[in-house]
Design a protein around this motif. Structure first.
Motif, PDB file in Angstrom:
ATOM      1  N   THR A 158       9.867  -1.832  12.068  1.00 44.83           N
ATOM      2  CA  THR A 158       8.417  -1.796  11.874  1.00 44.83           C
ATOM      3  C   THR A 158       8.133  -1.656  10.382  1.00 44.83           C
ATOM      4  N   ILE A 159       8.297  -2.750   9.650  1.00 47.56           N
ATOM      5  CA  ILE A 159       8.245  -2.671   8.186  1.00 47.56           C
ATOM      6  C   ILE A 159       6.828  -2.456   7.664  1.00 47.56           C
ATOM      7  N   ARG A 160       5.828  -2.599   8.513  1.00 46.88           N
ATOM      8  CA  ARG A 160       4.457  -2.353   8.052  1.00 46.88           C
ATOM      9  C   ARG A 160       4.217  -0.877   7.699  1.00 46.88           C
ATOM     10  N   VAL A 161       5.102  -0.001   8.146  1.00 45.73           N
ATOM     11  CA  VAL A 161       4.921   1.416   7.840  1.00 45.73           C
ATOM     12  C   VAL A 161       5.253   1.724   6.379  1.00 45.73           C
ATOM     13  N   ILE A 162       5.868   0.784   5.676  1.00 47.33           N
ATOM     14  CA  ILE A 162       6.257   0.986   4.280  1.00 47.33           C
ATOM     15  C   ILE A 162       5.098   0.615   3.366  1.00 47.33           C
ATOM     16  N   GLY A 163       4.788   1.495   2.417  1.00 50.70           N
ATOM     17  CA  GLY A 163       3.714   1.180   1.476  1.00 50.70           C
ATOM     18  C   GLY A 163       3.249   2.405   0.719  1.00 50.70           C
ATOM     19  N   ALA A 164       2.105   2.249   0.058  1.00 48.79           N
ATOM     20  CA  ALA A 164       1.471   3.351  -0.677  1.00 48.79           C
ATOM     21  C   ALA A 164       0.122   3.599  -0.027  1.00 48.79           C
ATOM     22  N   HIS A 165       0.144   4.192   1.158  1.00 41.28           N
ATOM     23  CA  HIS A 165      -1.057   4.374   1.964  1.00 41.28           C
ATOM     24  C   HIS A 165      -1.883   5.556   1.454  1.00 41.28           C
ATOM     25  N   SER A 166      -3.165   5.545   1.743  1.00 42.58           N
ATOM     26  CA  SER A 166      -3.986   6.724   1.468  1.00 42.58           C
ATOM     27  C   SER A 166      -3.735   7.750   2.566  1.00 42.58           C
ATOM     28  N   GLY A 167      -3.857   9.029   2.207  1.00 46.73           N
ATOM     29  CA  GLY A 167      -3.682  10.082   3.206  1.00 46.73           C
ATOM     30  C   GLY A 167      -2.325  10.750   3.173  1.00 46.73           C
ATOM     31  N   GLN A 168      -1.344  10.117   2.521  1.00 40.43           N
ATOM     32  CA  GLN A 168      -0.048  10.742   2.325  1.00 40.43           C
ATOM     33  C   GLN A 168       0.383  10.490   0.885  1.00 40.43           C
ATOM     34  N   ALA A 169       1.371  11.233   0.437  1.00 39.04           N
ATOM     35  CA  ALA A 169       1.870  11.084  -0.923  1.00 39.04           C
ATOM     36  C   ALA A 169       3.371  10.884  -0.887  1.00 39.04           C
ATOM     37  N   PRO A 170       3.932  10.185  -1.873  1.00 35.77           N
ATOM     38  CA  PRO A 170       5.378   9.970  -1.899  1.00 35.77           C
ATOM     39  C   PRO A 170       6.123  11.206  -2.368  1.00 35.77           C
ATOM     40  N   TYR A 171       7.409  11.231  -2.077  1.00 33.32           N
ATOM     41  CA  TYR A 171       8.271  12.277  -2.646  1.00 33.32           C
ATOM     42  C   TYR A 171       8.484  12.008  -4.119  1.00 33.32           C
TER      43      TYR A 171
END
Length: 752
Positions: free
Chosen positions: A617-630
């Motif tokens: 499910t590669i659509r889960v990869i990205g820079a979405h709003s609502g979460q932050a990267p490590y």
């Protein structure tokens, strides 16, 4: 579409993972409103796990974290009463977002975790039905005094706090059920609650017959029985002319009539407005009076010789004060210049040392009631103001301001070990010019108190604790029953190995029979890195009840956060603890055709190149709003949908047949809107056959019952799968309502 997460994670992109991190400047103590807001957020996290309003938190202390962060210690309460030894260590960033939470949870009604994966859940002990005491606080104090020292006088007013006291017991992991006691590893056993007692924690700070009698006593609030007790006096015994260091620069203050031993450049506030050395002038150890700050007509102090009696203000009498001031300055400078930590509490509150306590007094001790230190002139010893002794005692002040490790059992041993570690690092820093932003690689002798010994025998050998005839070299189930000065031995040896490494000579002092992997002589990482890792664990992860097994896990987490999940520093931590029978040994490196250098087997583990290398499910990869990267800008957000859904990410990997190490790690943040104690949403991490159809091993299962603020580093040893081609799988399932987010970043598989 993903829902906006109700619990924010910290973006760590601005903090270089492998850079030396400094502690923040002194923190502003939270307002009542800010504290209430943090408690509300922690309570909301509890609610996700089905806990009622009977459970809450009480803010106990605050101190700096790394730059831009604050550490808050929140004690657990049940129906308004503190649960002894149960607390959360909360790291927040400048915006007030929670970065991480480390806990020791001993609250009533909460079942302990199973000791091994797949083991049957453990039952929670009965919750106290009646929390009404029969005894008053005064009754409890009288019972405690009668038990400890009936004729003693109170140096500081006694106190009695009504609380819930968990009475602990030791259980074995199912895998260790048939092991003989002398073959147990620290990770084979767990400390769990056997029962709860309504009790008073009585603090006695007394004196009797020329000696200080400091005790904590747990008194049953119903019948006055003594449930537990332990001593709490933190001692070192089990251009001035200094006695141990020649001519040294000391920072004094000019006055109208000369100079005084007040260092206004180090610390503020406190009793004297700066770091000070005072003259106790033989004040009785029974109830020592610190006296007044040392003064002198000129700014040349001391004669560099052992105190021979007579005036405490003569040149000979000043030498003990020179020892003390130089030691105090270097303790302050080591922690500030290397770590950014200011004074004992991190908030730059000044402390002081009183010299010439008693007559021929063979001790030095830290007293948290005044947050100060007292030094005797010695009788069997020389003057107790050696640099490592002062670093040791002042490090008790750091412990008191942070982890506040309970001064008994394994936690008490770790308390003493932290002070021995601090003493050695201050000695290394001081003996190499007392400047710079790192702890020098050498300069300390790894022997506590050798200079104060008239026989030449130190108080403790960090590299081989058993040389004193009492301290063990490794963990055993009997460790918790030892005096804390001896229970410190294994962790002292761990720190020596972490810094300096071990040797393969089975007849030498630097060999450990518990290092069974390759090479037999583990590599050290040096004083500077070892101290940074240890200090981060102490200040941001340890709780008051941390034991050896918990310390190993949290020191490992600190190393992974500072240097990487599968870094040589993290490997060294695992090997150093394995060397003292805490956890299993692992291979260090070498072989695999790569000359010992680690090879990354994951493609695009930080997801910065989108879906490259990943399937599912590669659509889960990205820079979405609502979460932050490590770190970086992208990550994989599995879940967070709030509806029935399944999402999977996989990658095929190869572990070479000649590999000697294969370490998988990833950063994971979990938050949820679920409530109650039922499992609704899961993420399973597994290894499958190359085709992806057959599950070879389930590494971990995370659920809506395991949320955590901020990212947590997870790591696994995959060496048993060497020579195989595998599919690494992250598989998420959500039920029909309420979201749970599993946010994944920094996936790494390093082989050597």
């Amino acid at each position: 579409m993903k829902l906006r997460s109700p619990l924010l994670a910290l973006c760590l992109a601005g903090i270089p993972l492998h850079a030396a991190q400094l502690m923040s400047a002194p923190v502003t103590v939270a307002t009542p409103q800010e504290s209430a807001g943090l408690v509300a957020r922690l309570t909301a996290l509890d609610a996700h796990q089905g806990l009622t309003n009977d459970y809450s938190f009480r803010i106990s202390s605050q101190h700096p974290g790394i730059t831009g962060q604050k550490i808050t210690r929140a004690q657990h309460t049940y129906k308004g009463l503190r649960v002894f030894g149960s607390e959360s260590v909360v790291v927040t960033n400048a915006a007030g977002d929670i970065v991480s939470v480390a806990s020791s949870d001993r609250r009533p009604g909460i079942a302990p975790s199973a000791t091994t994966p797949g083991a049957a859940p453990l039952a929670a002990p009965p919750t106290p039905a009646d929390l009404t005491p029969t005894l008053t606080a005064d009754d409890a104090i009288r019972a405690a005094v009668q038990d400890i020292a009936a004729g003693a006088t109170h140096r500081w007013p006694p106190s009695a706090e009504l609380l819930i006291y968990p009475v602990m017991k030791t259980i074995r992991a199912s895998s260790a059920g048939d092991k003989p006691d002398d073959q147990l590893n620290a990770l084979d056993v767990s400390e769990v609650v056997d029962r709860y007692a309504l009790a008073y924690m009585v603090r006695l700070r007394m004196a009797l017959d020329g000696k200080l009698v400091y005790y904590d006593v747990v008194v049953d609030a119903r019948d006055g029985a003594i449930i537990a007790k332990w001593p709490t006096l933190q001692t070192v015994t089990g251009t001035g002319n200094s006695q141990y260091n020649g001519q040294v620069p000391i920072n004094t203050t000019q006055t109208a009539g000369g100079f005084q031993m007040l260092d206004a450049a180090r610390g503020t506030g406190g009793k004297y407005g700066g770091m000070a050395i005072t003259n106790a002038d033989h004040s009785s150890p029974n109830n020592p009076n610190p006296g007044s700050i040392y003064t002198n007509n000129s700014n040349t102090w001391g004669d560099g010789k052992q105190y021979s009696g007579g005036s405490t203000t003569s040149a000979n009498g000043q030498t003990a004060a020179v020892n003390a001031l130089w030691g105090l300055m270097n303790t302050y400078d080591t922690n500030k210049n290397v770590l950014g930590w200011q004074s004992l509490d991190g908030n730059n509150t000044a402390t002081y040392i009183a010299a010439h306590v008693g007559t021929a007094y063979d001790n030095a001790f830290y007293d948290d009631s005044c947050k100060c230190m007292y030094i005797g002139d010695g009788n069997s010893f020389y003057s107790l103001g050696a640099i490592d002794v002062i670093g040791h005692e002042m490090s008790h002040g750091v412990t008191a301001a942070t982890a506040n490790l309970i001064y008994t059992g394994e936690s008490g041993g770790l308390n003493e070990s932290n002070s021995d570690i601090g003493g050695e690092m201050v000695e290394a820093y001081a003996r190499n010019g007392d400047t710079g932003s790192s702890v020098p690689a050498a300069g300390n002798d790894w022997m506590m108190g050798k200079e104060i010994s008239k026989s030449g025998q130190p108080l403790r050998w960090l590299y081989k604790p058993s040389k004193d005839g009492r301290s063990p070299d490794a963990w055993s189930s009997a460790l918790k029953n030892l005096d804390v000065h001896y229970a410190s031995g294994p962790n002292n040896r761990m720190f020596y190995f972490l810094s300096q490494g071990s040797k393969a000579d089975t007849t030498g002092d630097y060999y450990s029979p518990y290092l069974t992997r390759t090479p037999a002589a583990m590599s050290g990482i040096g004083n500077d890195k070892a101290y940074r890792i240890w200090f981060k664990a102490l200040t941001t992860k340890f709780t008051s009840s941390t034991n050896y097994a918990d310390a190993r896990n949290k020191v490992l987490q600190a190393a992974q956060e500072l240097y990487g999940g599968t870094s040589k520093e993290a490997i060294a931590v695992q090997r150093a603890y394995a060397a003292i029978n805490v956890g299993a040994d692992i291979d260090e490196g070498g072989g695999g055709g790569d000359s010992g250098e680690a090879v990354e087997r994951i493609t695009n583990g930080g997801f910065e190149n989108g879906s490259t290398g990943w399937r599912g499910t590669i659509r889960v990869i990205g820079a979405h709003s609502g979460q932050a990267p490590y770190e970086g800008t992208r990550y994989a957000w599995l879940g967070g949908n709030g509806r029935r859904s399944s999402e999977t990410l996989t990658q095929r990997v190869q572990i070479p047949a000649a590999a000697t190490s294969a370490q998988l790690s990833f950063a994971l943040h979990i938050d949820t809107s679920e409530t109650g104690s039922a499992i609704h949403d899961t993420m399973v991490v597994s290894l499958r056959a190359a085709s992806g159809s057959t599950i070879l091993a389930t590494l971990a299962t995370y659920t809506n019952l395991t949320p955590a603020e901020g990212y947590q580093i997870r790591s696994f040893d995959l060496l048993p799968f060497k020579g195989q081609q595998l599919t690494l799988s992250f598989a998420m399932r959500e039920d029909r309502a309420r979201q749970t987010s599993f946010v994944l970043d920094k996936v790494s598989l390093l082989t050597k």
